[in-house]
Design an enzyme around this catalytic site. Sequence first.
Site, PDB file in Angstrom:
ATOM      1  CG  ASP A  12      83.751  45.202  34.386  1.00  0.00           C
ATOM      2  OD1 ASP A  12      83.650  45.857  35.450  1.00  0.00           O
ATOM      3  OD2 ASP A  12      84.874  44.839  34.142  1.00  0.00           O
ATOM      4  CG  HIS A 162      89.990  42.580  37.223  1.00  0.00           C
ATOM      5  ND1 HIS A 162      88.922  43.254  37.907  1.00  0.00           N
ATOM      6  CD2 HIS A 162      90.679  41.974  38.216  1.00  0.00           C
ATOM      7  CE1 HIS A 162      89.118  43.038  39.246  1.00  0.00           C
ATOM      8  NE2 HIS A 162      90.101  42.284  39.499  1.00  0.00           N
TER       9      HIS A 162
END
Length: 243
Positions: A12, A162
Amino acid sequence: MSTAITRQIVLDTETTGMNQIGAHYEGHKIIEIGAVEVINRRLTGNNFHVYLKPDRLVDPEAFGVHGIADEFLLDKPVFADVVDEFLDYIRGAELVIHNASFDIGFMDYEFGLLKRDIPKTNTFCKVTDSLALARKMFPGKRNSLDALCSRYEIDNSKRTLHGALLDAQILAEVYLAMTGGQTSMTFAMEGETQRQQGEATIQRIVRQASRLRVVFASEEELAAHESRLDLVQKKGGSCLWRA
């Protein structure tokens, strides 16, 4: 019995932002990479994690998603400083990424900025999009990372913002659950039950044909629309245009 070694990297990124029009990565930079190594379906602990100085400001909207401040990044390495280590880490592996086009687009853009003739990621790595897989498994349902955690009862309570490494670790658990078969029977039965219940309760109404012309979007327009919504949902956590 097969002795082949399967090496997967669940990955990610976080970025300075994204464009709403045109290439989503143009003019923006990666500021965090998080990657988790999985060999033969086992997490090895051999992770890759780095913050990067982007030499530009983080968009306020992006800061609201990941909370990574400009001041925090001032003393971090630039992408050129870590690219060789990063390439050595991912080369030859299967990359598992949620909405892969977002991260791969940024990675290839960063590679190109270095002017080193680094090829596109998909030429030296297999790329698997876990979002596309989830949509095939659960059509019509929400398939964000948070939604999949809820569906598979995976703890994501630490995910208040996040973060690339945390999201990669959570996605690794989700992907192993999605592909492991332990819970597939439950969800298959759940889907079949819902389908049968729906067939038993839906009443079909026959309407007279309308004289109004109905104009449908082309396949290319639908694909472009879905791609844009994917990007909004990935970096915003939710998307107003999706239930």
